[in-house]
Design a protein around this motif. Sequence first.
Motif, mmCIF file in Angstrom:
data_model
loop_
_atom_site.group_PDB
_atom_site.id
_atom_site.type_symbol
_atom_site.label_atom_id
_atom_site.label_comp_id
_atom_site.label_asym_id
_atom_site.label_seq_id
_atom_site.Cartn_x
_atom_site.Cartn_y
_atom_site.Cartn_z
ATOM 1 N N ASP A 189 9.684 9.401 11.587
ATOM 2 C CA ASP A 189 11.063 9.214 12.054
ATOM 3 C C ASP A 189 11.313 7.764 12.450
ATOM 4 O OD1 ASP A 189 11.469 11.861 11.616
ATOM 5 O OD2 ASP A 189 11.332 12.472 13.722
ATOM 6 N N ALA A 190 10.310 7.148 13.062
ATOM 7 C CA ALA A 190 10.485 5.753 13.488
ATOM 8 C C ALA A 190 10.593 4.823 12.277
ATOM 9 C CB ALA A 190 9.316 5.336 14.382
ATOM 10 N N VAL A 191 9.954 5.186 11.178
ATOM 11 C CA VAL A 191 10.051 4.394 9.940
ATOM 12 C C VAL A 191 11.445 4.569 9.336
ATOM 13 C CG1 VAL A 191 9.231 4.292 7.534
ATOM 14 C CG2 VAL A 191 7.579 4.367 9.419
ATOM 15 N N GLY A 192 12.011 5.744 9.500
ATOM 16 C CA GLY A 192 13.334 6.016 8.932
ATOM 17 C C GLY A 192 13.255 6.203 7.426
ATOM 18 N N GLU A 193 14.336 5.877 6.721
ATOM 19 C CA GLU A 193 14.317 6.040 5.268
ATOM 20 C C GLU A 193 13.350 5.010 4.688
ATOM 21 O OE1 GLU A 193 17.856 5.171 2.896
ATOM 22 O OE2 GLU A 193 17.302 6.914 1.678
ATOM 23 N N ALA A 194 12.244 5.513 4.145
ATOM 24 C CA ALA A 194 11.161 4.591 3.786
ATOM 25 C C ALA A 194 11.475 3.787 2.535
ATOM 26 C CB ALA A 194 9.883 5.375 3.577
ATOM 27 N N TYR A 195 11.056 2.531 2.571
ATOM 28 C CA TYR A 195 11.083 1.665 1.409
ATOM 29 C C TYR A 195 9.688 1.678 0.821
ATOM 30 C CZ TYR A 195 15.751 -0.133 1.731
ATOM 31 O OH TYR A 195 17.115 -0.237 1.698
ATOM 32 N N GLN A 196 9.616 2.008 -0.459
ATOM 33 C CA GLN A 196 8.302 2.039 -1.110
ATOM 34 C C GLN A 196 8.293 1.044 -2.261
ATOM 35 O OE1 GLN A 196 7.315 5.020 -4.087
ATOM 36 N NE2 GLN A 196 5.744 5.827 -2.721
ATOM 37 N N ASN A 197 7.262 0.200 -2.306
ATOM 38 C CA ASN A 197 7.015 -0.688 -3.446
ATOM 39 C C ASN A 197 5.634 -0.363 -3.989
ATOM 40 O OD1 ASN A 197 9.396 -2.007 -2.922
ATOM 41 N ND2 ASN A 197 8.450 -3.986 -2.498
ATOM 42 N N ILE A 198 5.504 -0.419 -5.307
ATOM 43 C CA ILE A 198 4.184 -0.213 -5.923
ATOM 44 C C ILE A 198 3.797 -1.506 -6.628
ATOM 45 C CG2 ILE A 198 2.872 1.096 -7.650
ATOM 46 C CD1 ILE A 198 4.601 3.500 -7.073
ATOM 47 N N THR A 199 2.687 -2.099 -6.211
ATOM 48 C CA THR A 199 2.243 -3.366 -6.789
ATOM 49 C C THR A 199 0.919 -3.177 -7.516
ATOM 50 O OG1 THR A 199 3.292 -4.550 -4.960
ATOM 51 C CG2 THR A 199 1.708 -5.785 -6.288
ATOM 52 N N ILE A 200 0.943 -3.447 -8.816
ATOM 53 C CA ILE A 200 -0.306 -3.442 -9.584
ATOM 54 C C ILE A 200 -0.836 -4.872 -9.556
ATOM 55 C CG2 ILE A 200 -1.367 -3.002 -11.829
ATOM 56 C CD1 ILE A 200 1.048 -1.252 -12.510
ATOM 57 N N SER A 201 -2.049 -5.060 -9.052
ATOM 58 C CA SER A 201 -2.637 -6.402 -9.006
ATOM 59 C C SER A 201 -3.716 -6.508 -10.066
ATOM 60 C CB SER A 201 -3.280 -6.666 -7.638
ATOM 61 O OG SER A 201 -2.283 -6.736 -6.649
ATOM 62 N N TYR A 202 -3.713 -7.654 -10.752
ATOM 63 C CA TYR A 202 -4.704 -7.905 -11.802
ATOM 64 C C TYR A 202 -5.430 -9.192 -11.433
ATOM 65 C CZ TYR A 202 -6.634 -8.838 -16.418
ATOM 66 O OH TYR A 202 -7.487 -9.095 -17.462
ATOM 67 N N TYR A 203 -6.730 -9.087 -11.238
ATOM 68 C CA TYR A 203 -7.557 -10.229 -10.843
ATOM 69 C C TYR A 203 -8.445 -10.606 -12.020
ATOM 70 C CZ TYR A 203 -6.204 -8.557 -6.166
ATOM 71 O OH TYR A 203 -5.499 -8.144 -5.060
ATOM 72 N N PRO A 204 -8.086 -11.683 -12.765
ATOM 73 C CA PRO A 204 -8.910 -12.049 -13.919
ATOM 74 C C PRO A 204 -10.289 -12.526 -13.463
ATOM 75 C CG PRO A 204 -6.770 -13.183 -13.954
ATOM 76 C CD PRO A 204 -6.927 -12.572 -12.605
ATOM 77 N N PRO A 205 -11.287 -12.491 -14.369
ATOM 78 C CA PRO A 205 -12.581 -13.077 -14.013
ATOM 79 C C PRO A 205 -12.356 -14.559 -13.702
ATOM 80 C CG PRO A 205 -12.632 -12.122 -16.230
ATOM 81 C CD PRO A 205 -11.224 -12.027 -15.757
ATOM 82 N N CYS A 206 -13.202 -15.115 -12.848
ATOM 83 C CA CYS A 206 -12.996 -16.502 -12.413
ATOM 84 C C CYS A 206 -14.292 -17.296 -12.605
ATOM 85 C CB CYS A 206 -12.605 -16.516 -10.938
ATOM 86 S SG CYS A 206 -12.401 -18.177 -10.294
ATOM 87 N N PRO A 207 -14.193 -18.493 -13.218
ATOM 88 C CA PRO A 207 -15.430 -19.252 -13.458
ATOM 89 C C PRO A 207 -16.126 -19.686 -12.163
ATOM 90 C CG PRO A 207 -13.483 -20.575 -13.997
ATOM 91 C CD PRO A 207 -13.008 -19.166 -13.751
ATOM 92 N N GLN A 208 -15.401 -19.816 -11.073
ATOM 93 C CA GLN A 208 -16.021 -20.227 -9.796
ATOM 94 C C GLN A 208 -15.557 -19.300 -8.664
ATOM 95 O OE1 GLN A 208 -14.522 -24.370 -10.244
ATOM 96 N NE2 GLN A 208 -16.648 -24.954 -9.823
ATOM 97 N N PRO A 209 -16.000 -18.054 -8.722
ATOM 98 C CA PRO A 209 -15.475 -17.063 -7.779
ATOM 99 C C PRO A 209 -15.750 -17.391 -6.314
ATOM 100 C CG PRO A 209 -17.375 -16.193 -8.960
ATOM 101 C CD PRO A 209 -17.030 -17.489 -9.614
ATOM 102 N N ASP A 210 -16.762 -18.212 -6.053
ATOM 103 C CA ASP A 210 -17.093 -18.512 -4.658
ATOM 104 C C ASP A 210 -16.138 -19.511 -4.018
ATOM 105 O OD1 ASP A 210 -19.160 -16.868 -5.173
ATOM 106 O OD2 ASP A 210 -20.682 -18.447 -5.262
#
Length: 344
Positions: A189-210
């Motif tokens: 109830d405190a949230v009220g009418e909820a706003y929902q977003n769906i985010t697909i995240s894509y993390y490519p391989p990285c040559p220097q992940p550190d």
Amino acid sequence: MASAAQRVQVLAESGVSHVPPSYVQPPEHRPLAGCRPTFSGVPLVDLRCSGDDVRWAIGEACRNWGVFQVIGHGVPSELLVSMRQVGAAFFSLPTEERNKFACDPKVPASEGYGSRMLASENDGVLDWRDYFDHHTLPESRRKPDRWPTYPPNYRKVVVEYSDQMKLLAQRLLHLMSESLGLPSSYIEDAVGEAYQNITISYYPPCPQPDLVLGLQAHSDMGAVTLLIQDDVGGLEALKGEEWINVQPTSDAIVVILGDQTEVMTNGVYKSAVHRAIVNSRQARLSVATFYDPSKQKRISAAPMLVSESSPIRYRDVLYGDYVSAWYGKGPDGKRNIDALRINQ
Ligand code: OGA
Ligand code: NI
């Protein structure tokens, strides 16, 4: 004309051996800074257990972690698989096809395909991530004709997934309210009418992940986030001083408490600081579903959780103002909620 936004995927696929300086984190924010081996994971709650046991386990997890995984949640396993599949299919399209869905980089949180979360060009170190954001609830915001048509079931899967995540978020908020002795529908109830977003995240391989972060340390702004990931791994939650890996677990859904839940529970339940790291071998995909108050909703501590011995900790806030403040300054590795803290 401004040059097209730099996609991390395009950069990764160009075969660079070094990441450009704009992605390099300062030493204290790099993934291995202060790293210690750890074997513990975040709590896992089976929602098929008895009501009392589930409420107790959720209470402990929300008090001590702000993040946990649920299994036995009733969301069909095939839907989780399909959601990951349609997401992966989008990111396997040729760049020109993907770019047809580019979000408006000048409008914060605009729907579509993007790479940087903030509108400003000077938003600090860049994340090693591309994403596709969908506006899914309230239904008036849901415009499937702006979403990809490949694979053919893309839109149908996202709509079904949105509906299932709404039900699960409501069920979890009920359990959280009950675990605090509040009426079952209190947080919802405190949230009220909820706003929902769906985010697909894509993390490519990285040559220097550190040297980089897929997504820098932050807490989510809203009420609760439900996240699924593939089996690559990379999501980490901060517990005390340590980054704890959120272990990919078959069919599990990760539950991340947002800042508004911390405000409403007067700090009894914590929003979780989390980040994503990347690796040099494999791309990683996750799908985050944010369940947030509407911008017009004023969020404040539940009176039942405020007393002489637990004085009020945060100023109440119009959710829209909270969000605008964030888009003005970015995650900055700190907890946004600190801006609302009342000095005691
Ligand atoms: C987010 C988030 C983590 C991940 O989108 O807010 O924290 O693993 N994502 O993708
Ligand atoms: Ni997050």
